[in-house]
Structure formats: C-alpha cells, structure tokens
Design a protein around this motif. Structure first.
Motif, PDB file in Angstrom:
ATOM      1  N   GLN A   2     -15.479 -22.118   1.139  1.00 32.86           N
ATOM      2  CA  GLN A   2     -16.504 -22.450   2.117  1.00 32.86           C
ATOM      3  C   GLN A   2     -17.433 -23.510   1.548  1.00 32.86           C
ATOM      4  O   GLN A   2     -17.713 -23.531   0.363  1.00 32.86           O
ATOM      5  CB  GLN A   2     -17.322 -21.201   2.495  1.00 32.86           C
ATOM      6  CG  GLN A   2     -17.938 -20.473   1.335  1.00 32.86           C
ATOM      7  CD  GLN A   2     -16.992 -19.442   0.755  1.00 32.86           C
ATOM      8  OE1 GLN A   2     -15.807 -19.464   1.013  1.00 32.86           O
ATOM      9  NE2 GLN A   2     -17.523 -18.542  -0.042  1.00 32.86           N
ATOM     10  N   ARG A   3     -17.892 -24.372   2.437  1.00 39.36           N
ATOM     11  CA  ARG A   3     -18.769 -25.455   2.004  1.00 39.36           C
ATOM     12  C   ARG A   3     -19.634 -25.887   3.171  1.00 39.36           C
ATOM     13  O   ARG A   3     -19.208 -25.889   4.309  1.00 39.36           O
ATOM     14  CB  ARG A   3     -17.946 -26.625   1.511  1.00 39.36           C
ATOM     15  CG  ARG A   3     -18.767 -27.853   1.136  1.00 39.36           C
ATOM     16  CD  ARG A   3     -17.928 -28.888   0.447  1.00 39.36           C
ATOM     17  NE  ARG A   3     -17.596 -28.466  -0.905  1.00 39.36           N
ATOM     18  CZ  ARG A   3     -16.928 -29.202  -1.766  1.00 39.36           C
ATOM     19  NH1 ARG A   3     -16.495 -30.378  -1.418  1.00 39.36           N
ATOM     20  NH2 ARG A   3     -16.664 -28.759  -2.960  1.00 39.36           N
ATOM     21  N   TYR A  27     -14.855 -23.514   6.541  1.00 45.69           N
ATOM     22  CA  TYR A  27     -14.747 -22.070   6.336  1.00 45.69           C
ATOM     23  C   TYR A  27     -13.582 -21.566   7.144  1.00 45.69           C
ATOM     24  O   TYR A  27     -13.456 -21.878   8.325  1.00 45.69           O
ATOM     25  CB  TYR A  27     -16.049 -21.386   6.774  1.00 45.69           C
ATOM     26  CG  TYR A  27     -16.077 -19.890   6.567  1.00 45.69           C
ATOM     27  CD1 TYR A  27     -16.449 -19.034   7.603  1.00 45.69           C
ATOM     28  CD2 TYR A  27     -15.758 -19.332   5.330  1.00 45.69           C
ATOM     29  CE1 TYR A  27     -16.488 -17.660   7.409  1.00 45.69           C
ATOM     30  CE2 TYR A  27     -15.793 -17.958   5.140  1.00 45.69           C
ATOM     31  CZ  TYR A  27     -16.155 -17.130   6.178  1.00 45.69           C
ATOM     32  OH  TYR A  27     -16.199 -15.781   5.992  1.00 45.69           O
ATOM     33  N   SER A  93     -16.892 -14.172   0.260  1.00 42.20           N
ATOM     34  CA  SER A  93     -16.169 -14.692  -0.900  1.00 42.20           C
ATOM     35  C   SER A  93     -16.037 -13.555  -1.899  1.00 42.20           C
ATOM     36  O   SER A  93     -16.281 -12.396  -1.575  1.00 42.20           O
ATOM     37  CB  SER A  93     -16.919 -15.866  -1.521  1.00 42.20           C
ATOM     38  OG  SER A  93     -18.124 -15.408  -2.101  1.00 42.20           O
ATOM     39  N   ASN A 100     -24.406 -19.543   2.070  1.00 36.70           N
ATOM     40  CA  ASN A 100     -24.135 -20.760   1.318  1.00 36.70           C
ATOM     41  C   ASN A 100     -24.963 -21.882   1.930  1.00 36.70           C
ATOM     42  O   ASN A 100     -24.878 -22.138   3.125  1.00 36.70           O
ATOM     43  CB  ASN A 100     -22.652 -21.127   1.411  1.00 36.70           C
ATOM     44  CG  ASN A 100     -21.778 -20.126   0.694  1.00 36.70           C
ATOM     45  OD1 ASN A 100     -21.460 -20.282  -0.468  1.00 36.70           O
ATOM     46  ND2 ASN A 100     -21.412 -19.072   1.391  1.00 36.70           N
TER      47      ASN A 100
ATOM     48  N   TYR B  35     -31.254 -17.071  -6.181  1.00 34.99           N
ATOM     49  CA  TYR B  35     -30.629 -18.373  -6.040  1.00 34.99           C
ATOM     50  C   TYR B  35     -31.197 -19.302  -7.108  1.00 34.99           C
ATOM     51  O   TYR B  35     -32.361 -19.205  -7.493  1.00 34.99           O
ATOM     52  CB  TYR B  35     -30.907 -18.991  -4.674  1.00 34.99           C
ATOM     53  CG  TYR B  35     -30.068 -18.428  -3.541  1.00 34.99           C
ATOM     54  CD1 TYR B  35     -30.466 -17.277  -2.868  1.00 34.99           C
ATOM     55  CD2 TYR B  35     -28.886 -19.043  -3.150  1.00 34.99           C
ATOM     56  CE1 TYR B  35     -29.705 -16.760  -1.828  1.00 34.99           C
ATOM     57  CE2 TYR B  35     -28.119 -18.534  -2.111  1.00 34.99           C
ATOM     58  CZ  TYR B  35     -28.534 -17.397  -1.462  1.00 34.99           C
ATOM     59  OH  TYR B  35     -27.774 -16.890  -0.433  1.00 34.99           O
ATOM     60  N   HIS B  44     -27.756 -22.247  -5.118  1.00 35.01           N
ATOM     61  CA  HIS B  44     -26.549 -21.542  -5.548  1.00 35.01           C
ATOM     62  C   HIS B  44     -26.884 -20.079  -5.784  1.00 35.01           C
ATOM     63  O   HIS B  44     -27.817 -19.765  -6.536  1.00 35.01           O
ATOM     64  CB  HIS B  44     -25.996 -22.150  -6.831  1.00 35.01           C
ATOM     65  CG  HIS B  44     -25.368 -23.486  -6.648  1.00 35.01           C
ATOM     66  ND1 HIS B  44     -24.163 -23.658  -6.016  1.00 35.01           N
ATOM     67  CD2 HIS B  44     -25.790 -24.730  -7.010  1.00 35.01           C
ATOM     68  CE1 HIS B  44     -23.847 -24.946  -6.013  1.00 35.01           C
ATOM     69  NE2 HIS B  44     -24.822 -25.610  -6.599  1.00 35.01           N
ATOM     70  N   ASP B  59     -21.632 -16.709  -6.753  1.00 36.78           N
ATOM     71  CA  ASP B  59     -20.583 -17.707  -6.915  1.00 36.78           C
ATOM     72  C   ASP B  59     -20.814 -18.603  -8.122  1.00 36.78           C
ATOM     73  O   ASP B  59     -19.877 -19.094  -8.730  1.00 36.78           O
ATOM     74  CB  ASP B  59     -20.487 -18.573  -5.652  1.00 36.78           C
ATOM     75  CG  ASP B  59     -19.890 -17.795  -4.494  1.00 36.78           C
ATOM     76  OD1 ASP B  59     -20.285 -18.043  -3.353  1.00 36.78           O
ATOM     77  OD2 ASP B  59     -19.042 -16.927  -4.760  1.00 36.78           O
TER      78      ASP B  59
END
Lengths: 111, 115
Positions: A2-3, A27, A93, A100, B35, B44, B59
């Motif tokens: 995913q981005r 995604y 994920s 995200n 994050y 992130h 992640d």
C-alpha cells in the motif's frame, strides 16, 4: 504494497480561487481514505473521511476507485485554509490495520 | 479535559543516552500508536498497541521499544540514542484501529535531536 502519493509538496493559490490537493493510492484491498490537516502550531487532526461523504469547512473529497484517487477540493479557498494536508489510507499489512500517510501538501492561500 | 499529551516537546540529548518519550491520553482509547516523521516526509508507523499488554511493531523498523501497562500510558524508549534517531515522534490514539470512528487523535509531538 500500500502507498499514498501526494505529488505536490507545495500548492499556492489566491483567495477565492478553487483548490485541489491531489492524492493517489495503491492498495489491493478495499480502500478507506482520510484527509488530515495541520494548521500552523497546531496538531494534526482529522479533516474528513471518504466513508462519511461529508463536507468539512467547504472541503470535499471523492473516492475514485478507477483512478485510485482521493483528491481534496474546495471551490473558493480562504486564507485560513493555509495548512499542511495529509492524505491517509487505512490498510492491512503485517502490522495489522493502521493508517498510512502521504508526504503531505503545504497549501498557501494568499490574499 | 480529555486529550492526549506528549512530553517533552523538544529534546536535545547526547549520543548513547537512554531516553523515554512520554505519551498519555485521558480519552479511554484502547488503540494507541507511535509515528516517526522526518522533515518533509510522510509519517511512518513504528509501534502500535490495541490494549494493555499488547504492543506490536509497525511497518518502519525502529530500535525503540514501547510498553503498555496502563490504558492511558504508552511510553517510547530508546536505550542508546544515536544521531540517526533524530526525528519528530508523534503519538496518537483512536477508538478503533482504522480511525473510522472519529479518526486518530494526535499529540503535539516530540522533536528529538541526538547530537
């Protein structure tokens, strides 16, 4: 994987002009998307989410699955809209479900 | 007032020191997150927790560790700080893991500089 992609780092518009902040995602699952905003010296906060189909502070965003986009729009920008805007995708994920975020777009509305 | 609090706001510390970044929320949220954000970059996810005694890595690989002994408290610890740890750290909480109900509530962040 995913981005979330926000292609514009900085967007400058005049007061009263229409504004569109772009967001594209990748995604494989069913996407849920959000826009978060951070005003100067304030915290990151939720602006709107696609599932609600709402308009907040005059902003709207439509999920386009064909174009994998979730662009944020406002017909008439105001100076108080100047802020950092982040598009976010809820995705599953190895980390479980989490948001995200894109890199953000800085919107500057000038008089 | 129900809110999420992060301390300190700014921290400059020498290499090799142990540091703990505090995050507390008074909203009764089960889900909490850390994050990491470098300037001009995306946020992130480095750690998250779905409840007491539950912690998972995000992640982005991080040398930091977290604990969740109480619902309201989710501290992040670096045993030996390095310049590569210099970044902004944001704590957040939510009612549900997707933030679909009310979204994520973010703290003000801690800007860490390791010299």
């Amino acid at each position: 994987a995913q981005r979330v992609t926000q292609p514009e780092k900085l967007l400058s518009v005049f007061k009263g002009a229409p504004v569109e902040l772009k967001c594209n995602y990748s995604y494989s699952g069913s996407p849920e998307l959000f826009w978060y905003v951070q005003y100067s010296r304030q915290r990151l906060q939720l602006l709107l989410r696609h599932i609600s189909r709402e308009s907040i502070k005059g902003f709207t965003a439509d999920l386009n699955k064909g174009e994998t986009s979730f662009h944020l729009k406002k017909p008439f920008a105001q100076e108080e809209d100047s802020a950092m805007y982040y598009c976010a995708l809820r995705a599953y994920s190895n980390s479980g479900y989490a948001l995200n975020f894109g890199k953000g777009t800085s919107l500057l509305v000038t008089p | 007032e129900a809110d999420i609090y992060q301390t300190p706001r700014y921290l400059v510390i020498g290499t090799g020191k142990k540091i703990t970044l505090e995050c507390s929320q008074t909203m009764g949220h089960d889900k909490m997150y850390w994050y990491q954000q470098d300037p001009g970059m995306e946020l992130h996810l480095i750690h998250y927790s779905y409840g007491v005694n539950s912690t998972e890595k995000g992640d982005l690989s991080s040398e930091s560790t977290v604990s969740r002994i109480r619902t309201e408290h989710f501290p992040l610890t670096l045993e030996s700080a390095r310049p590569s740890h210099t970044s902004q750290y944001l704590c957040a909480s939510s009612i549900d893991p997707q933030g679909a109900v009310g979204g994520y509530t973010f703290g003000s962040g801690t800007r860490l500089t390791v010299v």
